[in-house]
Design an enzyme around this catalytic site. Structure first.
Site, PDB file in Angstrom:
ATOM      1  N   SER A   3      21.387 -51.878 -13.119  1.00 37.43           N
ATOM      2  CA  SER A   3      22.122 -53.052 -12.649  1.00 37.43           C
ATOM      3  C   SER A   3      23.559 -52.683 -12.258  1.00 37.43           C
ATOM      4  CB  SER A   3      22.077 -54.149 -13.717  1.00 37.43           C
ATOM      5  OG  SER A   3      22.447 -55.388 -13.186  1.00 37.43           O
ATOM      6  N   ASP A  32      15.913 -57.286 -12.236  1.00 41.45           N
ATOM      7  CA  ASP A  32      16.994 -56.499 -12.836  1.00 41.45           C
ATOM      8  C   ASP A  32      16.445 -55.504 -13.867  1.00 41.45           C
ATOM      9  OD1 ASP A  32      19.322 -55.867 -14.680  1.00 41.45           O
ATOM     10  OD2 ASP A  32      20.323 -57.153 -13.210  1.00 41.45           O
TER      11      ASP A  32
END
Length: 548
Positions: free
Chosen positions: A318, A435
């Site tokens: 991320s 994510d």
């Protein structure tokens, strides 16, 4: 197997087990020895096998390895012995013995040993003393890293540059054996870092014995290869733990099927990285997820650059994927710090391609990928990075961890940044990605699998109550709710990654939500301070001398 009633007593004198015996006792021991030869790669015995034989190493190198041949307990060369417990106890072998370099060994069976001690009890007394010392040393000693490499065959005129890089890593001179036919390209002269090994009267038949003695003298030996085929060079390739080509390979060498062939351009940074890899000191940096709090990673990068601490590979999730990519592309620290301020404008409404009505998420994230991320990475691919980098995302349907290491950086970053509910899963390579923080918020395991020996982790992941900055007496906004729930998931998933980390830089930073960049400067400074506090631990981890 050949019985040799005239086994060299001089060799026995050089073995601790027999060093205190009288000449007539040595001569008697020699009559009970048998000589055996083993090629590189052979297994002399396996863990669990019944043992009744002691092995005395005359030449070559062997390795004592533990569970599943993954952990090297000891390397043994000329003058060493192994298997002594089998002379005393009828029990299974406690480890496996593998041949690392063509070996000649003398064997003493339990039956022959019992015949000796019945004839000369003094022999048993001296041998028992040495066995006791060996047992104490083995019990107190630390295990070595697995897959330790000590002999490298090198093609290319920059072989001595690699030797100097190795010497700098090991803080010890490197033995360099220049094979016939390679002298014109490389003339090794004695120095603090390079010690030439004489190649007089060297043949393919004597090379293994020569190298077995050299690896006892040097922590690493480089064998400089010729550009033309030669039987000695062919044998050197067989004996080498690793083959390195600095530049193009010669036409005669066929690398098919060799997993131990590494290539490099020959730049100073590449040779230094290669040297660390050869001596099991590859340094990896794991950067956690955490939204805007991930700006603290920039502070870590600043400290590492200023302290000249090299990073050989990066894994990021991320926010860690984004900042790690910029570092891997060679951004200066000044540019990275300025990027923190740039992110404040990246979240303006014009960059939000809202879904109307909302479907899987509030925004599509196509603008973020094409207008922002692609520009930040200059439309480059993984292959363009100066430092190898890996990025983690999550399969939106299976929950599988997806690791990107090739193709466009922008797609991998966008996939890794797909915060649930906030941005749509990113469709790429036939899959929908969420994510990476869902499955692996601090990807140290990714570095471990790719060969990192020393792993530094930078984490901004904290329990939900510590990651939020703001008024807790008001109803949380949608962004705050998404960020807080995601923080809770990250904190739960991160535990399994700690086992792979040598030094953890745990940042105590907070923000209003995942896209709150208003305190960018403060977050970077806090990251820098935390990294500086951990410098002693980092330098201690880097200072550990590789075993062998």
């Amino acid at each position: 197997m050949i019985m040799n009633p005239l086994a060299p007593t001089q060799m026995l004198k050089n073995i601790p087990l027999f060093k205190n015996l009288a000449e007539d006792d040595l001569a008697l021991v020699a009559t009970q020895l048998y000589r055996e030869s083993y090629p590189k790669g052979a297994t002399v015995f396996n863990k669990g096998d019944f043992g009744d034989t002691l092995y005395l190493i005359e030449s070559g190198q062997v390795a004592v390895v533990g569970e599943d041949s993954k952990e090297t307990i000891a390397f043994l060369g000329p003058g060493s012995f192994v298997g002594e417990i089998s002379l005393l106890l009828a029990s299974p072998r406690s480890a496996t013995l593998q041949v690392m370099l063509d070996a000649r060994m003398w064997t003493l069976s339990k039956t022959s040993f019992e015949r000796l001690i019945n004839t000369r009890p003094a022999i048993a007394l001296e041998m028992m003393r040495e066995m006791s010392k060996r047992l104490v040393t083995t019990t107190q000693g630390r295990q070595e890293r697995s897959h330790h490499r000590r002999i490298t065959a090198v093609f290319g005129s920059q072989a001595l540059d690699l030797a100097r890089a190795l010497s700098a890593e090991l803080n010890s001179p490197i033995g360099v054996l220049v094979l016939p036919g390679a002298q014109a390209a490389v003339e090794a002269t004695p120095s603090r870092s390079v010690r030439p090994i004489p190649a007089h009267n060297l043949t393919a038949a004597t090379l293994a014995e020569q190298l077995s003695h050299q690896v006892e003298l040097f922590k690493h030996v480089l064998v400089v290869m010729p550009n033309q085929f030669d039987p000695i060079a062919d044998k050197a390739l067989e004996l080498a733990d690793t083959v390195v080509s600095i530049g193009a390979l010669p036409a005669w060498f066929l690398p098919a099927g060799r997993s131990d062939l590494w290539t490099t351009t020959g730049s100073a940074s590449d040779l230094a990285r290669l040297a660390r890899r050869l001596v099991n000191r590859t340094i990896g940096l794991a950067l956690s997820s955490g939204g805007s709090r991930g700006l603290a990673h920039i502070g870590v990068m600043k400290v590492l650059l200023e302290e000249n601490i090299p990073i050989d590979m990066i894994a990021g999730t991320s926010a860690g994927a984004l900042f790690g990519a910029l570092y891997a592309l060679g951004w200066s620290i000044e540019r990275l710090i300025a990027f923190g301020d740039e992110l404040k404008s990246a979240t303006k409404i014009s960059n939000w391609d809202f879904n109307f009505p909302p479907r899987t998420a509030l925004v599509k994230g196509r603008i973020a990928r094409d207008k922002l991320i692609a520009r930040w990475v200059n439309n480059k691919n993984f292959e363009d990075a100066q430092t190898p980098i890996y990025m983690v995302a999550t399969d939106a349907y299976t929950g599988e961890e997806i690791v990107f290491d090739s193709g466009p950086l922008a797609d991998a970053i966008r996939a890794s940044l797909s915060i649930p509910v906030l941005t749509e899963p990113w469709y790429y390579r036939g899959r929908y990605h969420l994510d990476g923080g869902i499955v692996n918020p601090l990807p140290s395991s990714v570095l471990h699998k790719r060969g990192a020996d020393i792993i530094i982790g930078s984490s901004v992941v904290q329990p939900m109550g510590q990651s939020y900055q703001g008024d807790t007496h008001k109803m949380p906004t949608m962004m705050q709710t998404i960020s807080n729930v995601f923080s809770a998931m990250e904190a739960e998933a991160i535990e399994k990654e700690y086992d792979y980390i040598d030094v953890l830089i745990q940042h105590r930073v907070s923000a209003g939500h995942a896209l709150d960049f208003d305190q960018a400067t403060s977050l970077i400074e806090l990251g820098e301070q935390t990294a500086r506090d951990m410098l002693p631990a980092i330098k201690t981890a880097l200072a550990v001398t590789p075993a062998g």
